[in-house]
Design an enzyme around this catalytic site. Sequence first.
Site, short mmCIF file in Angstrom:
data_model
loop_
_atom_site.label_atom_id
_atom_site.label_comp_id
_atom_site.label_asym_id
_atom_site.label_seq_id
_atom_site.Cartn_x
_atom_site.Cartn_y
_atom_site.Cartn_z
N HIS A 144 0.70 -1.27 0.00
CA HIS A 144 0.01 -0.07 0.04
C HIS A 144 0.78 1.37 -0.04
O HIS A 144 2.04 1.05 0.34
CB HIS A 144 -0.80 -0.08 1.06
CG HIS A 144 -2.26 -0.95 1.01
ND1 HIS A 144 -2.14 -2.28 1.21
CD2 HIS A 144 -3.31 -0.54 0.66
CE1 HIS A 144 -3.45 -2.62 1.03
NE2 HIS A 144 -4.21 -1.68 0.81
N LYS A 148 -1.08 4.88 4.73
CA LYS A 148 -1.94 4.01 5.41
C LYS A 148 -1.72 3.81 6.85
O LYS A 148 -0.62 3.81 7.11
CB LYS A 148 -2.09 2.85 4.43
CG LYS A 148 -2.98 1.60 5.26
CD LYS A 148 -3.19 0.32 4.19
CE LYS A 148 -4.10 -0.52 4.75
NZ LYS A 148 -5.50 -0.04 5.06
P1 NAD Z 1 -8.10 9.87 4.96
O1 NAD Z 1 -6.95 10.00 6.00
O2 NAD Z 1 -7.67 10.57 3.83
O3 NAD Z 1 -9.59 10.42 5.29
C1 NAD Z 1 -10.22 10.17 6.55
C2 NAD Z 1 -11.16 11.22 6.74
O4 NAD Z 1 -11.82 10.87 8.29
C3 NAD Z 1 -10.31 12.67 7.10
O5 NAD Z 1 -10.73 13.72 6.77
C4 NAD Z 1 -10.72 12.66 8.78
O6 NAD Z 1 -10.64 14.01 9.34
C5 NAD Z 1 -12.21 12.21 8.87
N1 NAD Z 1 -12.33 11.54 10.30
C6 NAD Z 1 -11.53 10.93 11.15
N2 NAD Z 1 -12.34 10.48 12.09
C7 NAD Z 1 -13.49 11.07 11.88
C8 NAD Z 1 -14.78 10.78 12.73
N3 NAD Z 1 -14.75 10.40 13.98
N4 NAD Z 1 -15.79 11.43 12.10
C9 NAD Z 1 -15.79 11.78 10.77
N5 NAD Z 1 -14.79 11.90 9.88
C10 NAD Z 1 -13.42 11.58 10.74
O7 NAD Z 1 -8.21 8.52 4.82
P2 NAD Z 1 -8.52 7.38 3.45
O8 NAD Z 1 -7.44 7.25 2.64
O9 NAD Z 1 -9.66 8.28 3.00
O10 NAD Z 1 -9.18 5.93 4.17
C11 NAD Z 1 -10.09 5.90 5.23
C12 NAD Z 1 -10.08 4.65 5.59
O11 NAD Z 1 -10.77 4.02 4.55
C13 NAD Z 1 -8.80 3.90 5.87
O12 NAD Z 1 -9.06 3.02 7.12
C14 NAD Z 1 -8.58 3.18 4.81
O13 NAD Z 1 -7.70 2.01 5.02
C15 NAD Z 1 -10.02 2.64 4.11
N6 NAD Z 1 -9.96 2.37 2.83
C16 NAD Z 1 -10.81 1.32 2.57
C17 NAD Z 1 -11.19 0.93 1.29
C18 NAD Z 1 -12.13 -0.26 0.98
O14 NAD Z 1 -12.24 -0.43 -0.50
N7 NAD Z 1 -12.67 -0.96 1.76
C19 NAD Z 1 -10.59 1.69 0.28
C20 NAD Z 1 -9.69 2.55 0.40
C21 NAD Z 1 -9.52 3.03 1.69
#
Ligand code: NAD
Length: 259
Positions: A144, A148
Amino acid sequence: MADHVSPEIRVAVLGAAGRMGSTVCDAIDAAEYLTLAQRLDLGDDVSALAGSGTCVAVDFTAPTSTEANVHALIDAGVHAVVGTTGWNSDALDRVREHLAQDGPRSRGTGVLIAPNFALSAVLAMRFAAQAARFFESAEVVELHHPNKLDAPSGTAVHTAQGIAAARAHAGLGPIPDATESAIEGARGADVDGVRVHSVRLRGLVAHEEVLFGNPGEQLTIRTDSFDRSSFLPGVLLAVRSVADHPGLSVGLDTYLDLA
Ligand code: NAD
């Protein structure tokens, strides 16, 4: 005869300012019969969604906050589609128990927690589970981007658990490994007896290799997400389907006809 008109589904996105959340907001904005009703991020009150007319919330936040978000969504009577990783079996059990409580709002609520929404990854997990019983050895390597937060990836844990369950079902013993001494971490994480290795490398998005070995042969199953757009068809399918699946579902494959 009047055309059949699908009702609009009002959707909130949690983590809307993040990488995945903002991509999902754009996709919902552009999708037929979906309305982007709320963009929530850190500090916003999830319980305010109760009675707001929002039907489904999508959570792409952080491993430390996603469980609390899901419980607040259940209390608010809002179906949840969760992509955030970092879930373990105890946290899943707590969500299952919460959904089983017959509250006025939680009744009939659906929660989907999917470690990966990319179709290639969902199929790789399924194919890995199908292949597992035929091989002596199995290891998982996930690769990744370096931003992450959790390791191993949720997809890798899910893949390893599927392999382990299939091996146990087939009566296979432990995976052969004569290692007597090792630098800590050299053999990766142990997920139900399956070794999982995590690579963090600038330039990558989300990738996984499942390696199966027998004397004289190897099978490799590989999935690559090059772009966040790979996750969107699965997210939109889940948003449209979650209300038809009350209770907790784990993995997008539970919504696909893969039997
Ligand atoms: P990121 O850090 O870019 O975004 C996360 C966002 O969530 C930020 O804007 C943060 O301020 C916000 N946040 C944090 N706590 C919060 C809360 N309690 N309430 C509301 N907002 C809150 O991260 P990302 O790259 O977008 O990834 C987010 C998650 O999704 C990670 O766990 C990642 O591993 C996962 N992900 C999953 C998939 C999938 O297919 N399932 C795909 C990509 C990423």
